[in-house]
Enzyme design. Sequence first.
Site, PDB file in Angstrom:
ATOM      1  N   CYS A  68       1.409  -1.221   0.201  1.00  0.00           N
ATOM      2  CA  CYS A  68      -0.133   0.070   0.050  1.00  0.00           C
ATOM      3  C   CYS A  68       0.773   1.290  -0.371  1.00  0.00           C
ATOM      4  CB  CYS A  68      -0.703   0.060   1.036  1.00  0.00           C
ATOM      5  SG  CYS A  68      -1.878   1.195   0.879  1.00  0.00           S
TER       6      CYS A  68
ATOM      7  N   HIS B  26      -4.252  -5.465   0.410  1.00  0.00           N
ATOM      8  CA  HIS B  26      -3.297  -5.942   0.948  1.00  0.00           C
ATOM      9  C   HIS B  26      -3.969  -7.590   1.045  1.00  0.00           C
ATOM     10  CE1 HIS B  26      -3.696  -1.645   3.614  1.00  0.00           C
ATOM     11  NE2 HIS B  26      -4.127  -1.641   2.045  1.00  0.00           N
TER      12      HIS B  26
ATOM     13  N   GLU C 114      -3.392  -9.616   3.537  1.00  0.00           N
ATOM     14  CA  GLU C 114      -3.110  -9.562   5.096  1.00  0.00           C
ATOM     15  C   GLU C 114      -4.609  -9.486   5.209  1.00  0.00           C
ATOM     16  OE1 GLU C 114      -3.625  -4.698   5.246  1.00  0.00           O
ATOM     17  OE2 GLU C 114      -2.521  -6.410   4.275  1.00  0.00           O
TER      18      GLU C 114
END
Length: 427
Positions: free
Chosen positions: A247, A332, A334
């Site tokens: 990001c 992302h 995660e």
Amino acid sequence: MKAFLILEDGTVFTGTSIGSPREVVSEIVFNTSMTGYLEVLTDPSYAGQAVVMTYPLIGNYGICYEDMESERPWLDAFIVRELSRIPSNFRSEDTIQNFLLKYDIPGIAGIDTRALTKILREKGTMNGCITTDEHFKWKELLPRLAAYTTGKVVEKVTCREKYVLPGDGPRVALLDLGTKRNIARCLNQRGCEVTVYPARTSAEEILSSAPDGIMLSNGPGDPKECTSIIEEIKKLCASGVPVFAICLGHQLTALANGADTHKMKYGHRGGNHPVRDLATGRVYISSQNHGYVVDTEHMDPAVAVPAFENVNDGTNEGLAYTGENIFTIQFHPEASPGPHDSGYLFDRFLEMMRPAPTVCEEAMVRPDAKACEEAMMRPDSTFCEDQEMSRSENAPAEMNCDKKTTAENGTAENKTAPSVCEGEVRA
């Protein structure tokens, strides 16, 4: 209590006040996730923004403090169609209304969030004000809306001092630009020892700990505001240590290597964004939260090449750096909230940190004669004493790594020659 959302284009929405009754001016953005509102509330990347949830019912499963992505919510305000005040969830510890009050977060409910989202999509992200003052004066408010910027919010959300998540695997230095907890957790669950550093930490301090890999996290705001951090990232990229960036970290790495970024019309925020891996053609559904993007049109392929792209609008979603042990992504892996399709990228990072195999390790994986011959012919190889003897005695090109004939006490007998690994260990 009545509340009003006033946009800088003059549009006014009337609804009900939720959370804190204080007035706030902020940048209005929307998120399309159907679940995960607590993770959205506590994602540091939303610092300086007011978030519109496009899903109509928010708060129905309450608040579970264990699921927070940071120690507190960072967004400026929360905007929903309907707020559920009575949650139904065995894990729930609180209501969303109490949560907003506890952290002094203002908000508005009962407005047409679909109409609001259409305005933001058509006209682009814009500033707005949430107030409970029924007598607000538009002429006084307009200059405040026009002047608002998120500013340098990375310094606001980063940790104040470094801390360590112990592990017995590779040592990872995580630069906290506004990191979500699950990034460190994903590395730690794979055995990594994760040391989290504040955003303003110098490259020299990070490299002095001799990390096996460097992770650059997500974070809020305009990447071009982070001038001093970009200079330190230049040094980290030049160190030769494997780098994985997510990001904001992806954008800052691009800027550190001479690329450019620009603000998007309304950004990507939600848990349902498709990205394509350009190496394989596979498409993954990803979690995203960004309003800026790397400009790859004028990027030098000798520096980096696109690795992922957004299927919806073709914007860049990742870069592979040419000749470097660096890869970066805009989305992302995660999740939290969102799908786990791209979690394999953490495993790729672990592979990057793994040292190159020795001749012995390579021979163990490919224990055939051809593998042994290839290993011996490599100029960077280390050979055992038996191999040196074989070469000095003009051993044939087609070697048999299992047997060799030696003369001992005047008689010839077949003996088992040591393998590449056994010879090297004895040597």
